[in-house]
Scaffold this motif. Structure first.
Motif, PDB file in Angstrom:
ATOM      1  N   ALA A 196      52.724  47.543  99.249  1.00  0.00           N
ATOM      2  CA  ALA A 196      53.701  46.597  98.712  1.00  0.00           C
ATOM      3  C   ALA A 196      54.407  45.841  99.828  1.00  0.00           C
ATOM      4  O   ALA A 196      54.622  44.620  99.732  1.00  0.00           O
ATOM      5  CB  ALA A 196      54.712  47.335  97.835  1.00  0.00           C
ATOM      6  N   GLN A 222      53.943  41.623 100.871  1.00  0.00           N
ATOM      7  CA  GLN A 222      55.116  40.943 100.323  1.00  0.00           C
ATOM      8  C   GLN A 222      55.050  39.419 100.477  1.00  0.00           C
ATOM      9  O   GLN A 222      55.658  38.687  99.700  1.00  0.00           O
ATOM     10  CB  GLN A 222      56.392  41.481 100.971  1.00  0.00           C
ATOM     11  N   PHE A 278      54.764  51.411  92.979  1.00  0.00           N
ATOM     12  CA  PHE A 278      53.810  50.326  93.191  1.00  0.00           C
ATOM     13  C   PHE A 278      52.417  50.914  93.009  1.00  0.00           C
ATOM     14  O   PHE A 278      51.945  51.651  93.861  1.00  0.00           O
ATOM     15  CB  PHE A 278      53.954  49.726  94.600  1.00  0.00           C
ATOM     16  N   ILE A 309      52.414  42.695  91.970  1.00  0.00           N
ATOM     17  CA  ILE A 309      52.513  44.157  92.072  1.00  0.00           C
ATOM     18  C   ILE A 309      53.355  44.686  90.924  1.00  0.00           C
ATOM     19  O   ILE A 309      54.347  44.067  90.526  1.00  0.00           O
ATOM     20  CB  ILE A 309      53.152  44.579  93.415  1.00  0.00           C
ATOM     21  N   PHE A 323      47.915  46.206  91.426  1.00  0.00           N
ATOM     22  CA  PHE A 323      47.912  45.013  92.274  1.00  0.00           C
ATOM     23  C   PHE A 323      46.872  44.037  91.728  1.00  0.00           C
ATOM     24  O   PHE A 323      45.754  44.427  91.409  1.00  0.00           O
ATOM     25  CB  PHE A 323      47.550  45.392  93.725  1.00  0.00           C
TER      26      PHE A 323
END
Length: 618
Positions: free
Chosen positions: A95, A99, A113, A105, A116
């Motif tokens: 994660a 970013q 998390f 996510i 994805f």
């Protein structure tokens, strides 16, 4: 080619085979599974296919999913019993690394998390070429990061998008005082030009430490000072930039965590430690975990608008600043301080101790040596729970150095490793020279020590790959025999450092037979191994190795030593003489017999071969 299956209408077995044929070429590490149906809709409209890789941890895979008339890819982390903590850490790391990417996510199966996907899924998939393209869009982001997690040390900052400082950071006011002390608020501390020196440990706070600090911060009242202990800084000048800075000697864990909390609360002022960089996997994982924990803690508090100004004004510290002119004093503070954190290990202290022997005008030498030390200190376990640095300094070299002086090893005493490997005193007018990197030589402060350690770790890792060592560990690693086997390994390592693996099976037999005398003739021994190590010391094996100029002299003296001991205080020569056929003493004999049945074919010296057969049979 009929491509309507991409919307869910094709289900025949050739579909998977067609995908596998293409993926074997395009993505050779990916394994394509069978079609699996889901949901309550038409089986032709709702199914998924998993795409896994042997390079990924269990529970991590891609999925092609059809939902109605849309087909799309996701990457999933699906925890099971035993791997949930691992996948949680991987999800957090992914994660943070993603970013600034177009990857979306979300949570999955209690992981913060765990899902994805790319943000173009609504476009769907219309042909095989597009299927490969959509998979690659996700794979090219996920795959390099996952492969890096366990195979490469990376360097990350605490925060990539740094807030702009509201004003210049405060640089040290250099004066003649060795130490200054003042009470400073959190906001004032954040305006200092704070940095992390090479000798600092990695960031190691976990959820419990962060939650404890957060609980205390919630108690801060406006207008009432809330003291958070002592901070110790070393005011010194950066060699490269010439700028003055405050190196953190003590307070790193608290200040890094507070920096992340201020960032999470939206503080836009100075947070200098957001520029700090860590390179070890453990530190990176801990930083990532801390961001997640802090975010969760902040979200649980209903109104945090007035918390930020309360913390900045009312949280305070006693700030001690050590002047640049007295680096030894800074080291002393570092060595003795332990403010609400994890105690410094002997290896932390040795790193700091020897870095101070490297002159400041040596360019990047200190930084280079610090990085090399960090690399060896972060090696994975090489035997049980210890890595090569701990095994070499904390066990084998420490014992060998003590036994060379006929001293018993004192492994139960406080800071025994730190004391043993500190720089030896010298005469100031006479420079040290003539070092040969023998295990027993005096320790020279600075670069020599770091090279000394690195060299012996390299030799130790080669030693660990030898057949005799692997057999010793495989058959005598049981807790009942651990101290006995560990001492044998130390003596074998001492021999290996001088003669390499020449006649090592024969040496293994002579050393283990001698050490077994102590165990066969002793009904009860201390679990901490003091008696076993004392016997090894007084048997003078290390001195025999040092004085031998060839393996033949050492082996002959070992056989004579055995005869000497069995003629006196140790009448039980072999396990066959024991008045038992079970128990710990018999177990050692049985373990050694299994080992030398395997090693017998590697023994070339006829007398020792005969003795092995005589004691353990063919």
């Amino acid at each position: 080619m009929n491509v309507t299956w991409l919307y869910g209408s094709r289900e025949d077995s050739s579909l998977v085979e067609e995908i596998r044929s293409i993926f074997d070429t395009e993505f050779p590490d990916i394994n394509v599974s069978e079609i699996k149906h889901w949901g309550k809709g038409s089986v032709n409209r709702q199914y998924f296919i998993q795409f896994a890789s042997h390079l990924y941890p269990k529970g991590a895979h891609y999925e092609y999913i059809t939902d109605g008339n849309i087909g799309y890819f996701e990457f999933h982390l699906e925890p099971e019993a035993g791997n949930d903590k691992v996948l949680k850490k991987i999800g957090i790391r992914l994660a943070h690394k993603l970013q600034d990417s177009p990857i979306e996510i979300d949570v999955r199966n209690k992981l913060p998390f765990g899902t994805f996907w790319t943000n173009n899924w609504e476009e769907g998939v219309h042909d095989m070429k597009e299927l490969v393209s959509k998979f690659r869009d996700l794979y090219d982001y996920i795959h390099p990061i996952l492969c890096d997690l366990n195979s490469e040390v990376v360097e990350v900052s605490l925060q990539s998008n740094l807030p702009r400082p509201t004003k210049e950071l405060i640089e040290p006011c250099v004066n003649n005082a060795e130490v200054t002390s003042e009470i400073k608020s959190l906001e004032e501390v954040m305006n200092f030009n704070l940095t992390l020196p090479d000798y600092q440990r990695d960031y190691c706070w976990e959820e419990r430490n962060i939650s404890d600090l957060w609980g205390n911060l919630l108690k801060v009242e406006d207008g009432k000072a809330f003291h958070l202990g002592t901070l110790i800084f070393h005011a010194n000048q950066d060699r490269d930039t010439g700028k003055w800075k405050y190196d953190i000697i003590d307070g790193q864990q608290r200040l890094v965590t507070l920096s992340l909390i201020l960032w999470g609360l939206g503080y836009t002022g100075n947070i200098p430690l957001l520029n700090a960089k860590y390179s070890s996997p453990d530190a990176i994982k801990n930083v990532g975990n801390s961001k997640y924990v802090i975010k969760s803690l902040i979200e649980r508090v209903g109104n945090v608008m007035d918390l930020l100004p309360r913390l900045l004004k009312n949280v305070s510290f006693a700030v001690l600043v050590v002047n640049d002119s007295n680096l030894d004093l800074a080291y002393t503070f570092f060595s003795n301080q332990n403010s609400k954190g994890v105690p410094l290990s002997d290896f932390d202290l040795l790193k700091a101790h020897h870095l101070r022997f490297i002159p400041g005008d040596e360019g990047g030498q200190a930084e280079h040596m610090a990085k090399k030390w960090n690399a060896v200190s972060q090696l994975p376990p090489s035997y049980k729970e210890t890595n090569s640095l701990e095994r070499v300094l904390g066990y084998h070299l420490y014992r060998l150095r003590q036994w060379m002086r006929k001293h018993d090893s004192q492994e139960e005493t406080y800071r025994y490793v730190q004391r043993e490997f500190q720089a030896a005193p010298i005469m100031n007018d006479i420079p040290p020279f003539g070092e040969q990197f023998k295990f027993y030589e005096k320790i020279q402060g600075g670069t020599h020590f770091f090279v000394y350690v690195e060299m012996f770790i390299h030799r130790y890792e080669q030693f660990c790959e030898l057949k005799s060592v692997k057999l010793l560990r495989a058959h005598l690693s049981d807790g009942r025999y651990a101290q006995f086997a560990d001492t044998i390994e130390t003596l074998m390592f001492g021999y290996y450092l001088k003669f390499g693996n020449q006649y090592l099976p024969e040496v293994f037999f002579c050393i283990s037979r001698l050490m077994a005398l102590y165990r066969y003739n002793t009904y009860a021994v201390a679990r901490n191994g003091i008696g076993v190590r004392s016997f090894a010391n007084h048997s003078e094996v290390v001195l025999m190795v040092d004085q031998a100029t060839s393996p033949t002299f050492f082996l002959a003296e070992m056989i004579a030593k055995f005869e000497e001991l069995t003629a006196g205080d140790y009448p039980i020569r072999t396990g066959l003489d024991l008045d038992e056929a079970h128990g710990v003493r018999w177990g050692i004999y049985e373990s050694l017999r299994r080992i030398f049945h395997i090693l017998l074919g590697d023994v070339t010296e006829s007398i020792i071969r005969h003795k092995i057969v005589e004691e353990y049979g063919k």
